[in-house]
Design a protein around this motif. Structure first.
Motif, mmCIF file in Angstrom:
data_model
loop_
_atom_site.group_PDB
_atom_site.id
_atom_site.type_symbol
_atom_site.label_atom_id
_atom_site.label_comp_id
_atom_site.label_asym_id
_atom_site.label_seq_id
_atom_site.Cartn_x
_atom_site.Cartn_y
_atom_site.Cartn_z
ATOM 1 N N VAL A 78 -6.040 -4.437 1.303
ATOM 2 C CA VAL A 78 -5.359 -3.217 1.718
ATOM 3 C C VAL A 78 -4.974 -3.372 3.184
ATOM 4 C CG1 VAL A 78 -5.579 -0.724 2.051
ATOM 5 C CG2 VAL A 78 -6.643 -1.813 0.068
ATOM 6 N N ASN A 79 -3.690 -3.240 3.473
ATOM 7 C CA ASN A 79 -3.177 -3.397 4.838
ATOM 8 C C ASN A 79 -3.637 -4.700 5.490
ATOM 9 O OD1 ASN A 79 -1.807 -0.929 4.747
ATOM 10 N ND2 ASN A 79 -3.586 0.181 5.482
ATOM 11 N N GLY A 80 -3.672 -5.766 4.698
ATOM 12 C CA GLY A 80 -4.051 -7.077 5.216
ATOM 13 C C GLY A 80 -5.544 -7.313 5.350
ATOM 14 N N VAL A 81 -6.359 -6.335 4.946
ATOM 15 C CA VAL A 81 -7.814 -6.463 5.061
ATOM 16 C C VAL A 81 -8.397 -6.674 3.660
ATOM 17 C CG1 VAL A 81 -9.957 -5.307 5.738
ATOM 18 C CG2 VAL A 81 -7.863 -4.949 7.069
#
Length: 55
Positions: free
Chosen positions: A6-9
């Motif tokens: 999610v969002n690069g995490v």
């Protein structure tokens, strides 16, 4: 390998490794990692996790 990002995490990841010889499965290893909370980067917590994984 399965990943939830999610969002690069990365919040969850599953890595499966199988060792086989002559078509016979010797063992299978499954590593599941899941985020329990999301917050600012914490160097101390990160190092503790790394130490446990390497243990």
């Amino acid at each position: 390998m399965a990943t939830c990002v999610v969002n690069g995490v990365p919040l969850a990841i599953r890595i499966t490794t199988t060792a086989a010889m002559s078509g016979q499965t010797l063992y299978q290893s499954i590593l599941d990692m899941n985020a329990t909370r999301v917050g600012p980067f914490n160097d101390g917590a990160y190092r503790k996790i790394l130490a446990e994984v390497k243990g």
